[in-house]
Structures are given as structure tokens and as C-alpha cells.
Design a protein around this motif. Structure first.
Motif, PDB file in Angstrom:
ATOM      1  N   THR A 188       5.334   0.501   0.657  1.00 60.23           N
ATOM      2  CA  THR A 188       4.832   1.677  -0.065  1.00 60.23           C
ATOM      3  C   THR A 188       3.423   1.452  -0.605  1.00 60.23           C
ATOM      4  O   THR A 188       2.562   2.343  -0.538  1.00 60.23           O
ATOM      5  N   GLY A 189       3.183   0.261  -1.152  1.00 61.40           N
ATOM      6  CA  GLY A 189       1.854  -0.035  -1.700  1.00 61.40           C
ATOM      7  C   GLY A 189       0.768   0.065  -0.646  1.00 61.40           C
ATOM      8  O   GLY A 189      -0.324   0.592  -0.909  1.00 61.40           O
ATOM      9  N   LEU A 190       1.041  -0.429   0.558  1.00 64.30           N
ATOM     10  CA  LEU A 190       0.064  -0.326   1.638  1.00 64.30           C
ATOM     11  C   LEU A 190      -0.116   1.122   2.085  1.00 64.30           C
ATOM     12  O   LEU A 190      -1.225   1.534   2.439  1.00 64.30           O
ATOM     13  N   GLU A 191       0.977   1.886   2.071  1.00 60.48           N
ATOM     14  CA  GLU A 191       0.873   3.302   2.430  1.00 60.48           C
ATOM     15  C   GLU A 191      -0.038   4.040   1.454  1.00 60.48           C
ATOM     16  O   GLU A 191      -0.853   4.882   1.858  1.00 60.48           O
ATOM     17  N   GLU A 192       0.099   3.721   0.178  1.00 65.59           N
ATOM     18  CA  GLU A 192      -0.749   4.360  -0.828  1.00 65.59           C
ATOM     19  C   GLU A 192      -2.206   3.952  -0.648  1.00 65.59           C
ATOM     20  O   GLU A 192      -3.121   4.781  -0.795  1.00 65.59           O
ATOM     21  N   CYS A 193      -2.425   2.681  -0.301  1.00 61.19           N
ATOM     22  CA  CYS A 193      -3.797   2.223  -0.032  1.00 61.19           C
ATOM     23  C   CYS A 193      -4.393   2.983   1.148  1.00 61.19           C
ATOM     24  O   CYS A 193      -5.558   3.402   1.117  1.00 61.19           O
ATOM     25  N   ALA A 194      -3.599   3.149   2.196  1.00 61.64           N
ATOM     26  CA  ALA A 194      -4.088   3.840   3.389  1.00 61.64           C
ATOM     27  C   ALA A 194      -4.433   5.292   3.078  1.00 61.64           C
ATOM     28  O   ALA A 194      -5.418   5.836   3.607  1.00 61.64           O
ATOM     29  N   SER A 195      -3.642   5.923   2.217  1.00 62.43           N
ATOM     30  CA  SER A 195      -3.883   7.341   1.910  1.00 62.43           C
ATOM     31  C   SER A 195      -5.159   7.540   1.106  1.00 62.43           C
ATOM     32  O   SER A 195      -5.812   8.580   1.215  1.00 62.43           O
ATOM     33  N   ARG A 196      -5.537   6.533   0.297  1.00 59.95           N
ATOM     34  CA  ARG A 196      -6.759   6.698  -0.498  1.00 59.95           C
ATOM     35  C   ARG A 196      -7.967   5.990   0.115  1.00 59.95           C
ATOM     36  O   ARG A 196      -9.071   6.059  -0.420  1.00 59.95           O
ATOM     37  N   GLY A 197      -7.747   5.273   1.237  1.00 58.30           N
ATOM     38  CA  GLY A 197      -8.855   4.652   1.939  1.00 58.30           C
ATOM     39  C   GLY A 197      -9.448   3.455   1.243  1.00 58.30           C
ATOM     40  O   GLY A 197     -10.619   3.125   1.440  1.00 58.30           O
ATOM     41  N   LYS A 198      -8.662   2.792   0.421  1.00 59.61           N
ATOM     42  CA  LYS A 198      -9.121   1.579  -0.249  1.00 59.61           C
ATOM     43  C   LYS A 198      -7.955   0.617  -0.339  1.00 59.61           C
ATOM     44  O   LYS A 198      -6.874   0.995  -0.805  1.00 59.61           O
ATOM     45  N   GLY A 199      -8.174  -0.613   0.130  1.00 51.22           N
ATOM     46  CA  GLY A 199      -7.039  -1.522   0.159  1.00 51.22           C
ATOM     47  C   GLY A 199      -7.404  -2.979   0.230  1.00 51.22           C
ATOM     48  O   GLY A 199      -8.503  -3.370  -0.198  1.00 51.22           O
ATOM     49  N   PRO A 200      -6.520  -3.779   0.771  1.00 50.02           N
ATOM     50  CA  PRO A 200      -6.674  -5.232   0.715  1.00 50.02           C
ATOM     51  C   PRO A 200      -7.854  -5.743   1.531  1.00 50.02           C
ATOM     52  O   PRO A 200      -8.231  -5.168   2.545  1.00 50.02           O
ATOM     53  N   ALA A 201      -8.393  -6.847   1.061  1.00 46.17           N
ATOM     54  CA  ALA A 201      -9.388  -7.575   1.845  1.00 46.17           C
ATOM     55  C   ALA A 201      -8.698  -8.548   2.790  1.00 46.17           C
ATOM     56  O   ALA A 201      -9.242  -8.902   3.834  1.00 46.17           O
ATOM     57  N   LEU A 202      -7.495  -8.967   2.397  1.00 47.08           N
ATOM     58  CA  LEU A 202      -6.682  -9.832   3.260  1.00 47.08           C
ATOM     59  C   LEU A 202      -5.214  -9.525   3.029  1.00 47.08           C
ATOM     60  O   LEU A 202      -4.778  -9.331   1.887  1.00 47.08           O
ATOM     61  N   LEU A 203      -4.458  -9.477   4.116  1.00 45.16           N
ATOM     62  CA  LEU A 203      -3.001  -9.332   4.065  1.00 45.16           C
ATOM     63  C   LEU A 203      -2.384 -10.526   4.768  1.00 45.16           C
ATOM     64  O   LEU A 203      -2.714 -10.815   5.920  1.00 45.16           O
ATOM     65  N   ALA A 204      -1.501 -11.240   4.074  1.00 45.72           N
ATOM     66  CA  ALA A 204      -0.745 -12.341   4.682  1.00 45.72           C
ATOM     67  C   ALA A 204       0.719 -11.942   4.704  1.00 45.72           C
ATOM     68  O   ALA A 204       1.309 -11.654   3.658  1.00 45.72           O
ATOM     69  N   ILE A 205       1.309 -11.917   5.895  1.00 48.49           N
ATOM     70  CA  ILE A 205       2.664 -11.407   6.043  1.00 48.49           C
ATOM     71  C   ILE A 205       3.413 -12.219   7.087  1.00 48.49           C
ATOM     72  O   ILE A 205       2.826 -12.697   8.067  1.00 48.49           O
ATOM     73  N   GLY A 206       4.695 -12.395   6.872  1.00 52.14           N
ATOM     74  CA  GLY A 206       5.536 -13.079   7.843  1.00 52.14           C
ATOM     75  C   GLY A 206       6.151 -12.097   8.812  1.00 52.14           C
ATOM     76  O   GLY A 206       6.536 -10.987   8.431  1.00 52.14           O
ATOM     77  N   ALA A 207       6.260 -12.501  10.070  1.00 52.85           N
ATOM     78  CA  ALA A 207       6.902 -11.632  11.051  1.00 52.85           C
ATOM     79  C   ALA A 207       8.410 -11.600  10.862  1.00 52.85           C
ATOM     80  O   ALA A 207       9.063 -10.607  11.163  1.00 52.85           O
ATOM     81  N   ALA A 208       8.958 -12.686  10.357  1.00 54.32           N
ATOM     82  CA  ALA A 208      10.390 -12.767  10.042  1.00 54.32           C
ATOM     83  C   ALA A 208      10.557 -13.722   8.873  1.00 54.32           C
ATOM     84  O   ALA A 208       9.827 -14.702   8.749  1.00 54.32           O
ATOM     85  N   ALA A 209      11.534 -13.447   8.016  1.00 56.47           N
ATOM     86  CA  ALA A 209      11.726 -14.228   6.801  1.00 56.47           C
ATOM     87  C   ALA A 209      12.592 -15.456   7.072  1.00 56.47           C
ATOM     88  O   ALA A 209      13.682 -15.339   7.632  1.00 56.47           O
ATOM     89  N   ASN A 210      12.113 -16.619   6.640  1.00 54.91           N
ATOM     90  CA  ASN A 210      12.895 -17.841   6.781  1.00 54.91           C
ATOM     91  C   ASN A 210      14.212 -17.768   6.014  1.00 54.91           C
ATOM     92  O   ASN A 210      15.259 -18.218   6.494  1.00 54.91           O
ATOM     93  N   ALA A 211      14.160 -17.208   4.805  1.00 51.49           N
ATOM     94  CA  ALA A 211      15.324 -17.246   3.922  1.00 51.49           C
ATOM     95  C   ALA A 211      16.432 -16.298   4.367  1.00 51.49           C
ATOM     96  O   ALA A 211      17.613 -16.615   4.248  1.00 51.49           O
ATOM     97  N   THR A 212      16.057 -15.127   4.887  1.00 53.26           N
ATOM     98  CA  THR A 212      17.055 -14.103   5.196  1.00 53.26           C
ATOM     99  C   THR A 212      17.136 -13.757   6.683  1.00 53.26           C
ATOM    100  O   THR A 212      18.095 -13.105   7.099  1.00 53.26           O
ATOM    101  N   GLY A 213      16.136 -14.144   7.447  1.00 51.78           N
ATOM    102  CA  GLY A 213      16.103 -13.784   8.865  1.00 51.78           C
ATOM    103  C   GLY A 213      15.635 -12.367   9.126  1.00 51.78           C
ATOM    104  O   GLY A 213      15.601 -11.925  10.275  1.00 51.78           O
ATOM    105  N   THR A 214      15.252 -11.654   8.075  1.00 53.38           N
ATOM    106  CA  THR A 214      14.819 -10.264   8.234  1.00 53.38           C
ATOM    107  C   THR A 214      13.552 -10.185   9.069  1.00 53.38           C
ATOM    108  O   THR A 214      12.597 -10.924   8.846  1.00 53.38           O
ATOM    109  N   VAL A 215      13.555  -9.271  10.032  1.00 49.45           N
ATOM    110  CA  VAL A 215      12.372  -9.028  10.856  1.00 49.45           C
ATOM    111  C   VAL A 215      11.553  -7.919  10.213  1.00 49.45           C
ATOM    112  O   VAL A 215      12.083  -6.850   9.880  1.00 49.45           O
ATOM    113  N   HIS A 216      10.272  -8.190  10.014  1.00 54.45           N
ATOM    114  CA  HIS A 216       9.402  -7.218   9.350  1.00 54.45           C
ATOM    115  C   HIS A 216       8.570  -6.439  10.375  1.00 54.45           C
ATOM    116  O   HIS A 216       8.308  -6.929  11.479  1.00 54.45           O
ATOM    117  N   ASP A 217       8.160  -5.250   9.975  1.00 51.49           N
ATOM    118  CA  ASP A 217       7.376  -4.375  10.852  1.00 51.49           C
ATOM    119  C   ASP A 217       5.904  -4.766  10.745  1.00 51.49           C
ATOM    120  O   ASP A 217       5.119  -4.132  10.032  1.00 51.49           O
TER     121      ASP A 217
END
Length: 332
Positions: free
Chosen positions: A168-197
């Protein structure tokens, strides 16, 4: 895997032919009689090594024990080994071979990258991290943010939705045209195995700020699904070969223009270029002598995964196409 493929797969792993107790480790006759097939449940410990990886690493140590850049036979063979290994890694990641950096671990490569990026950011820039990530994709960026005076923001986890990340936070950034200088994200979580988009997160971050850099941790993802840095649209990506049947060696993908321009720490005689065969596969990001036997093991691991695609009718196609088919077999 289907039954017949499963048997073929298991037969290729020397560790699966061992008993849980062997003669050297038993102290009593009762223990000696209690042999049974081992069960490997330590996901964080990585995967078992394929037999072809063991053979390739042994061959590198025996017949290619040299450094590169000379005219004698073992040096020439060592150069070919590195060139083949780098291309195999590029096929695995779906990038150019000059965009591959070898290193001892994802953690080490992430700290190197964060050090190189520090001067790019300014006080007040937003660094977005994920609450589901392994600390290898968190601690380097926290340290960088502190050095550069950046703000740190977090993508929260949604426990009621399979521990997916709340974008949601990234969606809000995209809607106002101002956002992160860097995004670090995992493709899948080690702890839960969840696959992220990842693709959506990258698109939102770059919609909010076209100059945003995205670093993806694919360590937990890569054993289970095809890795596609170009498809994701990320700028950097990490993976560790010991998670996909290879040795303890890691890969960093970086967009070529970034790898060429970012400042790096290196010895004075080292090249300032990206690796090419003509340049003896030497690159400005790789410090000192490479782990040649591990690179040989990486090539063997990639070839093994590609061979699974041949079981699904991809024989004779490019290695990347065979890898795609091979991971379809893994997912099946």
C-alpha cells in the motif's frame, strides 16, 4: 517431480546414498545396526550438492590449479573455466555475462554494493526495506542509510494474508509521483516461504521515482522458481549457489551501466572494466583471485538444472530455455 524423474534426480546426489550412521561415527554395535537413510530438513543449511558439481570442482582443483592471464595450459584452462562459469551464471539470472559478479556470500556482496551506493544518496532520501527479508538484505542498507542520512521506511507483512508484503505504501508513492530512492525486497521469505510480487513492487517503486534503484534478494526464491532479473526490471539481484545444488559461492547481478560507474574498492593494478574474455574475465568488482573451483561448481549446478528441462522436451534448445523448462519440472 513425477515418480520416474524423482528417482533419476535422487540418484545424482551422493549425500542421498549415505546412511545416517557410518562405521566411522558409530561407537557401539547397537549404533552400527541402526543405519537408515538420512533426512535433510535444514533449509537454511542449503541443498545437497549434485554429483556433477563435486566432479567439476575436483577437476578444477586437479587440472586447472592456476591463475588466469598466462599462456601455459593450466592458466588457459582456468580462463575458459571462468568464462564458462560466468556465462552459465548469466543464463541462470537472465542477464549479460558482464553483469555477473562472483563473491563469497550474498551477505558479503550486499555490503559491498551498499558501500558503493552510499555516495549516490543524499540526506532525506527514502530507503524502503521489507519486514520479511533476511538480514543480508536489510543490515547493509540500514548501515548505508545511517552513513548517508537517509530515511528508512518499511514494507509491513500481512499475517492474515499468507505473510505477503503490504504494498500500500508503494501504491501511495506511485499515485503522488514521489517515492523511494532505493527499494530492497526479497523474492521469497526465508522464514515463511511466502512468494512476493517482485515485478509489481519494482513497477510501483519506479513509477513513484524513475531513478529508484531496486535490489532483490533471490536466495530463497532461486531453488524453486526461474530467476529473471530482466523480467523483474530490478537493478541488482543476489543469489547463493549452495541453495540450488552448488557450492558456497554467491552471485550479484547488476545493470552494466551501474556496475561500470559506481565507485569500488580495489587494488591499484586491478582493471576498472567489467569482465570479458578478451580482458581475461577480470572485473572491477571482484577482489583478488577468484574461487575458481567454486565457479566450476556453479557451471555444473546450472547445467544440472538445465538437464531437468531436457526431461520435458527442451533438449537441443538454448541453456536458458532448458532452465525455464527445468524449473517447470521442479514446480510440477
Amino acid at each position: 517431480c513425477p515418480g520416474d524423474l524423482s528417482l533419476a534426480v535422487r540418484s545424482g546426489f551422493p549425500a542421498l546414498t549415505q546412511s545416517a550412521h557410518d562405521e566411522k561415527s558409530t561407537s557401539t554395535k547397537e549404533d552400527a545396526g541402526a543405519r537408515c537413510p538420512p533426512v535433510y530438513l535444514d533449509g537454511a543449511g542449503g541443498t545437497q550438492v549434485h554429483g556433477s558439481v563435486v566432479e567439476a570442482m575436483g577437476d578444477a582443483l586437479v587440472s586447472k590449479a592456476s591463475n588466469i592471464g598466462y599462456d601455459y595450459a593450466s592458466s588457459v584452462e582456468c580462463l575458459r573455466l571462468v568464462s564458462r562459469g560466468r556465462q552459465a551464471a548469466a543464463d541462470f539470472l537472465n542477464c549479460s555475462s558482464c553483469e555477473v559478479v562472483f563473491g563469497p556470500s550474498t551477505t558479503s556482496l550486499a555490503f559491498d554494493l551498499a558501500d558503493a551506493l552510499t555516495s549516490r544518496f543524499r540526506p532525506g532520501d527514502e530507503i524502503w526495506l521489507s519486514q520479511s527479508d533476511h538480514d543480508a538484505n536489510v543490515a547493509p542498507w540500514l548501515a548505508m542509510a545511517e552513513r548517508a542520512g537517509c530515511q528508512v521506511k518499511w514494507l509491513p507483512v500481512l499475517p492474515s494474508h499468507g505473510c505477503r508484503l503490504d504494498l500500500t505504501g508503494l501504491e501511495e508513492c506511485a499515485s503522488r509521483g514521489k517515492g523511494p530512492a532505493l527499494l530492497a525486497i526479497g523474492a521469497a521469505a526465508n522464514a515463511t516461504g511466502t512468494v512476493h510480487d517482485v515485478s509489481r513492487a519494482v513497477a510501483l517503486a519506479k513509477q513513484a521515482n524513475p531513478e529508484c534503484l531496486v535490489a532483490v534478494d533471490a536466495v530463497h526464491w532461486a531453488p524453486h522458481h526461474i530467476t529473471d532479473v530482466k523480467g523483474w526490471g530490478c537493478d541488482f539481484c543476489f543469489t547463493s549457489a549452495y541453495k540450488w545444488f552448488g557450492p558456497h559461492e554467491a552471485l550479484l547481478y547488476g545493470r552494466a551501466e551501474l556496475l561500470r560507474s559506481l565507485p569500488v574498492r580495489k587494488v591499484r593494478p586491478a582493471t576498472n572494466d567489467l569482465p570479458t574474455l578478451e580482458g581475461y574475465e577480470l572485473g572491477r568488482w571482484e577482489k583478488g583471485t577468484l574461487n575458481f573451483e567454486a565457479i566450476a561448481g556453479i557451471e555444473a549446478a546450472v547445467e544440472y538444472l538445465a538437464s531437468l528441462g531436457e526431461e520435458r522436451g527442451a533438449e537441443g534448445r538454448t541453456r536458458r530455455a532448458r532452465l525455464v523448462a527445468g524449473f517447470e519440472a521442479v514446480e510440477a
